[in-house]
Design a protein around this motif. Structure first.
Motif, PDB file in Angstrom:
ATOM      1  N   SER A   1       0.817  -1.050   0.039  1.00  9.32           N
ATOM      2  CA  SER A   1       0.025  -0.051   0.091  1.00  9.32           C
ATOM      3  C   SER A   1       0.781   1.206  -0.018  1.00  9.32           C
ATOM      4  N   CYS A   2       0.351   2.104  -0.550  1.00  7.42           N
ATOM      5  CA  CYS A   2       1.226   3.322  -0.707  1.00  7.42           C
ATOM      6  C   CYS A   2       1.811   4.240   0.543  1.00  7.42           C
ATOM      7  N   ASP A   3       1.179   3.941   1.756  1.00  9.83           N
ATOM      8  CA  ASP A   3       1.350   4.441   3.008  1.00  9.83           C
ATOM      9  C   ASP A   3       1.833   3.443   4.013  1.00  9.83           C
ATOM     10  N   VAL A   4       2.192   2.198   3.548  1.00 12.63           N
ATOM     11  CA  VAL A   4       2.940   1.086   4.336  1.00 12.63           C
ATOM     12  C   VAL A   4       4.297   0.747   3.649  1.00 12.63           C
ATOM     13  N   PHE A   5       5.198   0.494   4.902  1.00 15.21           N
ATOM     14  CA  PHE A   5       6.331  -0.168   4.588  1.00 15.21           C
ATOM     15  C   PHE A   5       6.490  -1.537   3.575  1.00 15.21           C
ATOM     16  N   PRO A   6       7.137  -1.777   2.578  1.00 13.96           N
ATOM     17  CA  PRO A   6       7.063  -2.978   1.972  1.00 13.96           C
ATOM     18  C   PRO A   6       7.999  -4.014   2.523  1.00 13.96           C
ATOM     19  N   GLY A   7       7.741  -4.796   3.552  1.00 12.99           N
ATOM     20  CA  GLY A   7       8.643  -5.617   4.309  1.00 12.99           C
ATOM     21  C   GLY A   7       8.476  -5.840   5.685  1.00 12.99           C
ATOM     22  N   ARG A   8       9.430  -6.595   6.359  1.00 10.31           N
ATOM     23  CA  ARG A   8       9.143  -7.128   7.756  1.00 10.31           C
ATOM     24  C   ARG A   8       9.684  -5.662   8.544  1.00 10.31           C
ATOM     25  N   VAL A   9       9.167  -6.033   9.755  1.00 10.44           N
ATOM     26  CA  VAL A   9       9.686  -4.938  10.788  1.00 10.44           C
ATOM     27  C   VAL A   9      11.182  -4.523  10.981  1.00 10.44           C
ATOM     28  N   THR A  10      12.151  -5.773  10.938  1.00 13.17           N
ATOM     29  CA  THR A  10      13.470  -5.827  10.777  1.00 13.17           C
ATOM     30  C   THR A  10      14.037  -5.206   9.456  1.00 13.17           C
ATOM     31  N   ASP A  11      13.203  -5.332   8.493  1.00 12.11           N
ATOM     32  CA  ASP A  11      13.955  -4.488   7.207  1.00 12.11           C
ATOM     33  C   ASP A  11      13.746  -3.151   7.480  1.00 12.11           C
ATOM     34  N   TYR A  12      12.551  -2.741   8.089  1.00  4.31           N
ATOM     35  CA  TYR A  12      12.365  -1.245   7.978  1.00  4.31           C
ATOM     36  C   TYR A  12      13.343  -0.818   9.354  1.00  4.31           C
ATOM     37  N   LEU A  13      13.689  -1.361  10.263  1.00  2.00           N
ATOM     38  CA  LEU A  13      14.515  -0.848  11.278  1.00  2.00           C
ATOM     39  C   LEU A  13      15.896  -0.879  10.785  1.00  2.00           C
ATOM     40  N   LYS A  14      16.252  -1.377   9.813  1.00  2.00           N
ATOM     41  CA  LYS A  14      17.819  -1.516   9.291  1.00  2.00           C
ATOM     42  C   LYS A  14      17.697  -0.097   8.428  1.00  2.00           C
ATOM     43  N   THR A  15      16.696   0.479   7.849  1.00  2.00           N
ATOM     44  CA  THR A  15      16.679   1.946   7.209  1.00  2.00           C
ATOM     45  C   THR A  15      16.975   2.806   8.206  1.00  2.00           C
ATOM     46  N   VAL A  16      16.484   2.954   9.547  1.00  7.81           N
ATOM     47  CA  VAL A  16      16.644   3.846  10.403  1.00  7.81           C
ATOM     48  C   VAL A  16      18.011   4.248  10.708  1.00  7.81           C
ATOM     49  N   LYS A  17      18.476   5.435  10.665  1.00 10.87           N
ATOM     50  CA  LYS A  17      19.618   5.955  11.014  1.00 10.87           C
ATOM     51  C   LYS A  17      20.212   5.952  12.268  1.00 10.87           C
ATOM     52  N   ASN A  18      19.355   6.555  13.199  1.00  7.92           N
ATOM     53  CA  ASN A  18      19.662   6.774  14.549  1.00  7.92           C
ATOM     54  C   ASN A  18      18.594   6.178  15.395  1.00  7.92           C
ATOM     55  N   PHE A  19      19.084   5.536  16.462  1.00 14.29           N
ATOM     56  CA  PHE A  19      18.123   4.883  17.686  1.00 14.29           C
ATOM     57  C   PHE A  19      18.575   5.455  18.619  1.00 14.29           C
ATOM     58  N   PRO A  20      17.861   6.354  19.518  1.00 15.23           N
ATOM     59  CA  PRO A  20      18.063   7.045  20.787  1.00 15.23           C
ATOM     60  C   PRO A  20      18.709   6.042  21.870  1.00 15.23           C
TER      61      PRO A  20
END
Length: 226
Positions: free
Chosen positions: A170-189
């Motif tokens: 869907s246009c407003d949903v990340f295509p993939g698993r949670v871990t796939d998305y987290l790998k795209t996050v640059k900085n975790f507090p």
């Protein structure tokens, strides 16, 4: 349904409660409710059984701490004893339920909530209890109709609410698993807590990913569903 060693060892009395509602909110996924008689902290669980012939199972509370009813989110396990029977219950039927307990507790401090499937339940309880300020919610599912409560969460959390779908797009949903998305996050507090709730594989993978990215182990709080 969460599983933790402390929960399995804990002997808790079950009391009879009357079902007040049972709504199928997605195919095979139900939200069953009964009158709240005890205070609880968002994130806690209850044990549920139908009789004394089978051991009770553990479910996260899925309602706000101020609401008149306690709600529990569950999906039908076709091979299971309890969930097919729970799905068939109607208002007026009787349940055996424990008082709320557990240590997966929400706070008002900034945090990340990371869930898959019905693991959204404790976070929705925290959300309904007003603990959504400064929170980031990542929810993973296989299908688009499995983002439970998404309209309400999207309205309040906006860009801090991320849906990850592994088998549909869907246009407003990340295509993939949670871990796939987290790998795209640059900085975790590294000064915030990370609450993980879902299947064991997801919890282990996300925990390891966070640790590799510099998050202290003690800042990661997990609840495993099975």
């Amino acid at each position: 349904m969460p599983k933790a060693e402390e929960y399995q060892k804990k002997a808790i009395q079950l009391n009879q409660e009357t079902v007040t509602g049972n709504e199928e909110i997605s195919p095979g996924v139900f939200l069953i409710s009964y009158k709240r008689r005890h205070d609880f902290i968002p994130g806690q669980v209850v044990k549920i059984a139908l009789d004394n012939t089978q051991p009770p199972r553990i479910y996260s509370i899925c309602s706000g701490d101020h609401e008149e009813e306690i709600r529990v989110l569950f999906n039908i396990k076709e091979e299971g004893y309890l969930t097919p029977k729970l799905a068939a219950m109607i208002p007026g039927d009787q349940l055996l339920v424990s008082e709320p307990y557990g240590s997966f507790l929400g706070t008002n401090k900034p945090a990340w909530w990371i869930a898959t499937g019905t693991g959204i339940a404790p976070f929705y309880s925290m959300f309904r209890s007003g603990q959504f300020e400064n929170k980031t919610l990542i929810h993973g599912a296989r299908h688009l109709n499995q983002f439970y409560f998404e309209d309400e969460l999207d309205w309040s959390l906006d860009k801090n609410y991320v849906r990850c779908c592994s088998q549909e797009q869907s246009c407003d949903v990340f295509p993939g698993r949670v871990t796939d998305y987290l790998k795209t996050v640059k900085n975790f507090p590294d000064d915030q807590h990370y609450y993980l709730c879902g299947k064991a594989l997801m919890v282990v993978e996300v925990r390891d990913l966070l640790i590799e990215r510099g998050i202290p182990y003690e800042n990661i709080i997990a609840e495993i569903y099975f």
